[in-house]
Design a protein around this motif. Structure first.
Motif, PDB file in Angstrom:
ATOM      1  N   UNK A   1      24.271  51.202  21.933  1.00 50.57           N
ATOM      2  CA  UNK A   1      24.076  52.752  22.513  1.00 50.57           C
ATOM      3  C   UNK A   1      25.216  53.371  22.747  1.00 50.57           C
ATOM      4  N   UNK A   2      26.168  52.742  23.710  1.00 46.84           N
ATOM      5  CA  UNK A   2      27.142  53.391  23.895  1.00 46.84           C
ATOM      6  C   UNK A   2      28.092  53.449  22.844  1.00 46.84           C
ATOM      7  N   UNK A   3      28.160  52.556  22.172  1.00 53.65           N
ATOM      8  CA  UNK A   3      28.937  52.508  21.162  1.00 53.65           C
ATOM      9  C   UNK A   3      28.562  53.463  19.886  1.00 53.65           C
ATOM     10  N   UNK A   4      27.379  53.515  19.582  1.00 58.01           N
ATOM     11  CA  UNK A   4      26.833  54.541  18.807  1.00 58.01           C
ATOM     12  C   UNK A   4      26.981  55.980  19.199  1.00 58.01           C
ATOM     13  N   UNK A   5      26.931  56.374  20.594  1.00 56.72           N
ATOM     14  CA  UNK A   5      27.226  57.618  20.801  1.00 56.72           C
ATOM     15  C   UNK A   5      28.612  58.039  21.068  1.00 56.72           C
ATOM     16  N   UNK A   6      29.384  57.212  21.219  1.00 61.69           N
ATOM     17  CA  UNK A   6      30.887  57.110  21.199  1.00 61.69           C
ATOM     18  C   UNK A   6      31.310  57.406  19.791  1.00 61.69           C
ATOM     19  N   UNK A   7      30.678  56.858  18.757  1.00 59.49           N
ATOM     20  CA  UNK A   7      31.161  56.968  17.575  1.00 59.49           C
ATOM     21  C   UNK A   7      30.680  58.196  16.696  1.00 59.49           C
TER      22      UNK A   7
ATOM     23  N   UNK B   1      33.072  60.916  16.617  1.00 64.34           N
ATOM     24  CA  UNK B   1      34.045  60.812  15.535  1.00 64.34           C
ATOM     25  C   UNK B   1      35.530  60.730  16.363  1.00 64.34           C
ATOM     26  N   UNK B   2      35.489  60.073  17.620  1.00 63.87           N
ATOM     27  CA  UNK B   2      36.857  59.870  18.333  1.00 63.87           C
ATOM     28  C   UNK B   2      37.440  61.352  18.749  1.00 63.87           C
ATOM     29  N   UNK B   3      36.702  62.140  18.865  1.00 66.94           N
ATOM     30  CA  UNK B   3      37.225  63.560  19.132  1.00 66.94           C
ATOM     31  C   UNK B   3      37.620  63.687  20.517  1.00 66.94           C
ATOM     32  N   UNK B   4      36.816  62.920  21.371  1.00 65.78           N
ATOM     33  CA  UNK B   4      36.977  63.191  22.755  1.00 65.78           C
ATOM     34  C   UNK B   4      37.602  61.730  23.336  1.00 65.78           C
ATOM     35  N   UNK B   5      38.146  62.045  24.568  1.00 66.20           N
ATOM     36  CA  UNK B   5      38.803  60.670  25.174  1.00 66.20           C
ATOM     37  C   UNK B   5      37.849  59.731  25.311  1.00 66.20           C
ATOM     38  N   UNK B   6      36.774  60.167  26.216  1.00 69.61           N
ATOM     39  CA  UNK B   6      35.961  59.235  26.837  1.00 69.61           C
ATOM     40  C   UNK B   6      35.438  58.223  25.785  1.00 69.61           C
ATOM     41  N   UNK B   7      35.079  58.628  24.458  1.00 70.58           N
ATOM     42  CA  UNK B   7      34.522  57.980  23.396  1.00 70.58           C
ATOM     43  C   UNK B   7      35.531  57.109  23.124  1.00 70.58           C
ATOM     44  N   UNK B   8      36.633  57.650  22.967  1.00 71.78           N
ATOM     45  CA  UNK B   8      37.891  56.371  22.678  1.00 71.78           C
ATOM     46  C   UNK B   8      37.758  55.310  23.652  1.00 71.78           C
ATOM     47  N   UNK B   9      37.960  55.887  24.749  1.00 73.47           N
ATOM     48  CA  UNK B   9      37.782  54.643  25.860  1.00 73.47           C
ATOM     49  C   UNK B   9      36.737  53.747  25.788  1.00 73.47           C
ATOM     50  N   UNK B  10      35.461  54.225  25.356  1.00 67.69           N
ATOM     51  CA  UNK B  10      34.434  53.319  25.273  1.00 67.69           C
ATOM     52  C   UNK B  10      34.758  52.501  24.237  1.00 67.69           C
ATOM     53  N   UNK B  11      35.096  52.890  23.183  1.00 71.76           N
ATOM     54  CA  UNK B  11      35.269  51.877  22.131  1.00 71.76           C
ATOM     55  C   UNK B  11      36.429  51.075  22.461  1.00 71.76           C
TER      56      UNK B  11
ATOM     57  N   UNK C   1      37.616  45.062  23.447  1.00 76.14           N
ATOM     58  CA  UNK C   1      38.458  44.113  24.048  1.00 76.14           C
ATOM     59  C   UNK C   1      37.691  42.732  23.929  1.00 76.14           C
ATOM     60  N   UNK C   2      36.429  42.751  23.762  1.00 73.81           N
ATOM     61  CA  UNK C   2      35.613  41.512  23.548  1.00 73.81           C
ATOM     62  C   UNK C   2      35.613  41.306  22.141  1.00 73.81           C
ATOM     63  N   UNK C   3      36.248  39.970  21.870  1.00 79.01           N
ATOM     64  CA  UNK C   3      35.847  39.721  20.430  1.00 79.01           C
ATOM     65  C   UNK C   3      34.805  39.709  19.900  1.00 79.01           C
ATOM     66  N   UNK C   4      33.451  39.340  20.497  1.00 80.06           N
ATOM     67  CA  UNK C   4      32.278  39.530  19.855  1.00 80.06           C
ATOM     68  C   UNK C   4      31.730  40.668  19.480  1.00 80.06           C
ATOM     69  N   UNK C   5      32.251  41.697  20.176  1.00 82.25           N
ATOM     70  CA  UNK C   5      31.832  43.064  19.754  1.00 82.25           C
ATOM     71  C   UNK C   5      32.638  43.503  18.570  1.00 82.25           C
ATOM     72  N   UNK C   6      33.621  43.026  18.048  1.00 87.30           N
ATOM     73  CA  UNK C   6      34.498  43.651  16.954  1.00 87.30           C
ATOM     74  C   UNK C   6      33.693  44.076  15.684  1.00 87.30           C
ATOM     75  N   UNK C   7      32.803  42.885  15.459  1.00 86.55           N
ATOM     76  CA  UNK C   7      31.967  43.406  14.035  1.00 86.55           C
ATOM     77  C   UNK C   7      30.966  44.488  14.449  1.00 86.55           C
ATOM     78  N   UNK C   8      30.641  44.538  15.482  1.00 85.22           N
ATOM     79  CA  UNK C   8      29.765  45.459  15.915  1.00 85.22           C
ATOM     80  C   UNK C   8      30.367  46.934  15.811  1.00 85.22           C
ATOM     81  N   UNK C   9      31.264  47.078  16.412  1.00 87.01           N
ATOM     82  CA  UNK C   9      32.345  48.178  16.437  1.00 87.01           C
ATOM     83  C   UNK C   9      32.499  48.602  15.104  1.00 87.01           C
ATOM     84  N   UNK C  10      33.070  47.634  14.476  1.00 87.17           N
ATOM     85  CA  UNK C  10      33.547  48.114  13.097  1.00 87.17           C
ATOM     86  C   UNK C  10      32.347  48.642  12.219  1.00 87.17           C
ATOM     87  N   UNK C  11      31.378  47.973  12.189  1.00 85.97           N
ATOM     88  CA  UNK C  11      30.332  48.505  11.474  1.00 85.97           C
ATOM     89  C   UNK C  11      29.916  49.664  11.632  1.00 85.97           C
ATOM     90  N   UNK C  12      29.908  49.954  12.937  1.00 86.13           N
ATOM     91  CA  UNK C  12      29.237  51.204  13.454  1.00 86.13           C
ATOM     92  C   UNK C  12      29.905  52.390  13.333  1.00 86.13           C
TER      93      UNK C  12
END
Lengths: 198, 332
Positions: free
Chosen positions: A56-62, A65-75, A80-91
């Motif tokens: 949910x956090x990644x979804x709302x942050x993305x 579209x990375x226009x705000x600092x807080x969204x960038x910070x969340x992402x 940082x965690x390797x496991x989440x990379x695929x998730x982040x990439x795809x979302x």
């Protein structure tokens, strides 16, 4: 009467914007959940909850579209965690955005070390500040300190807030509040739908 | 409210101010020196009201999402009638999202309004030394000092900063419920903090709830329904279940009509102290039913913990009842 019209217009515009945000959020969130689900590992309650929240956090942050600092910070926090990379990439989508978010991490480390140094000297500064405060000045001093303490708390609350100055924190907090509202609304509705279905 | 077109012309009687989010003090000082050379010391109103004309520049994403009428909202609230007479330039955000921002400052105090309204024609006001500032391509703030105030660059910068903050605070009053009566930065910040905390807790709680409801993180059906709902508003489902869910989702999403929702909204107003956040997160992990604090969501979490321990699927009816009870408590 102009003001009334404008207020109504602004409310409609806000509704429209938040609807769009909601749609984007839902789409991305469901996407993320499906990715999580596809890992086909048996998760217990807490893990599930963490996954839900994370996606949910990644979804709302993305959705921003990375226009705000807080969204960038969340992402960047998530990456940082390797496991989440695929998730982040795809979302998140295309590689470029993703890479930019990643860069934020390094600057964060530098600033934190500077902040640690500053905190050591902060105590002395506080002592010095207290001395000239007399009489009417005292009230303003106290007020300033209150405000300062609260901005510090706010900085901790808003993701990525510690890197920003006071003014930007407030700005980011506004946007963050809006997005949190969207998140909460969507989640509530999803819960209701799920309960009514089962 | 007057809508003035954006311009950087050298109209006598108007000052043009550009601002950027990343303004360095040095740049500002430079600008000010240059500016002071061009004209004599003037006075104008640097009131909070005035600075509502100050617009934020391009990286203002909040504008896309719900601040489209920030200026209007602000100006609509408490704007004194004197502003109506001025040739205030519109906020950049209101018109377009370019880099440069133009702030038009107008003159002095209430008494001078009439004099100022004739700025365009005559520079006769003794207290007003208007002149436009060239430099539409520059990204720094030109500010004029008010009468009887310090004119060095630092205090001017300070003042600009403060005005910006107070503007944002006013917008926040709209956003955060229950802030109308609170003035002053500290109180407002307190409310903001509480609100953000409560929203974050809600998200945590709701994700926990969803996790209990869905044993497999499988939201396919719902996602399908919701997607369909957004993409094709008038889809006919054959399944009864789908139909009822569809309508429910539809109504829920559009009207937000939800007793829990309403209850939660109302419950946000209560202040929650900071240490409680730690207590809440520990609640989930350790399931301590003995936690007692006065937060409005307190009963919420307790309910959830009890549900977890008994592993009963969550029922919204019980929930609503509990909220009604806690609602009464909130009045204290």
């Amino acid at each position: 009467m102009n003001l009334c019209q404008q207020n109504a217009n602004s409310k409609e515009a806000k509704m429209h914007n938040s609807c769009q945000l909601e749609k984007e959020f839902i789409n991305k969130w469901v996407q993320g959940l499906q990715i999580c689900n596809s890992s086909s590992k048996k998760m217990n309650l807490l893990e599930r909850k963490k996954k839900i929240k994370l996606s949910a956090d990644i979804a709302i942050a993305s959705a921003k579209n990375l226009t705000t600092s807080w969204s960038k910070a969340i992402i960047s926090e998530a990456t940082k965690d390797e496991q989440n990379m695929t998730l982040v990439k795809n979302v998140c989508g295309p590689e470029s955005k993703f890479m930019y978010a990643h860069q934020k991490v390094t600057s964060h480390k530098r600033t934190t070390s500077k902040k640690i140094l500053k905190k050591c000297y902060g105590v002395h500064r506080k002592m010095k500040k207290m001395e000239p405060c007399r009489g009417s000045n005292l009230a303003t001093c106290i007020a300033k300190r209150l405000v300062k303490k609260r901005t510090q708390v706010l900085k901790r609350l808003v993701p990525g807030g510690e890197l920003m100055d006071e003014y930007s924190v407030i700005k980011e907090a506004l946007d963050y509040i809006l997005s949190l509202k969207v998140q909460v609304d969507v989640m509530k509705n999803l819960v209701n739908v799920t309960t009514s279905l089962s | 409210m007057q809508h003035c077109p954006y311009t950087t012309m050298n109209i006598p009687g108007n000052t043009v101010v550009t601002s950027g989010t990343d303004v360095s003090v040095f740049e500002r000082q430079q600008a000010r020196m240059k500016w002071q050379q061009q004209q004599q010391e003037g006075l104008f109103n640097g009131n909070d009201h005035q600075f509502r004309g100050l617009v934020e520049v391009k990286p203002d994403p909040g504008l896309q999402y719900g601040w489209p009428d920030f200026s209007d909202g602000c100006q609509g609230q408490a704007i004194p009638s004197l502003m109506e007479d001025h040739n205030l330039k519109k906020r950049k955000a209101h018109e377009d999202q370019k880099q440069k921002v133009v702030l038009k400052e107008n003159s002095v105090k209430e008494k001078k309004i009439k004099g100022c309204s004739e700025e365009n024609s005559a520079e006769t006001s003794s207290k007003e030394k208007p002149k436009a500032v060239e430099g539409p391509k520059q990204e720094y703030i030109h500010v004029r000092a008010r009468r009887g105030q310090a004119t060095d660059s630092h205090s001017l910068a300070e003042r600009v900063r403060r005005e910006k903050i107070s503007e944002r605070m006013k917008y926040l009053q709209d956003l955060v419920p229950g802030c109308n009566k609170i003035t002053g930065k500290a109180g407002m910040l307190d409310e903001i903090i509480n609100y953000v905390q409560s929203l974050q807790k809600q998200v945590e709680f709701l994700s926990m709830k969803l996790a209990t409801l869905q044993p497999r993180l499988d939201f396919d059906i719902d996602s399908l329904i919701m997607k369909e709902m957004f993409e094709v508003p008038a889809v006919a489902y054959s399944a009864e279940v789908a139909n009822s869910a569809y309508f429910q989702v539809n109504s829920l999403l559009e009207m937000g009509n939800n007793p829990i929702d309403a209850m939660l909204r109302r419950s946000i107003g209560g202040p929650v102290s900071i240490p409680e956040t730690f207590v809440v997160s520990s609640c989930f992990n350790q399931m301590q039913p003995g936690v007692t604090w006065d937060g409005d969501l307190h009963n919420l979490y307790r309910m959830e913990i009890q549900q977890e321990s008994s592993t009963i699927p969550f029922q919204p009816h019980k929930f609503t009842g509990l909220y009604e009870g806690s609602n009464l408590k909130m009045e204290l």
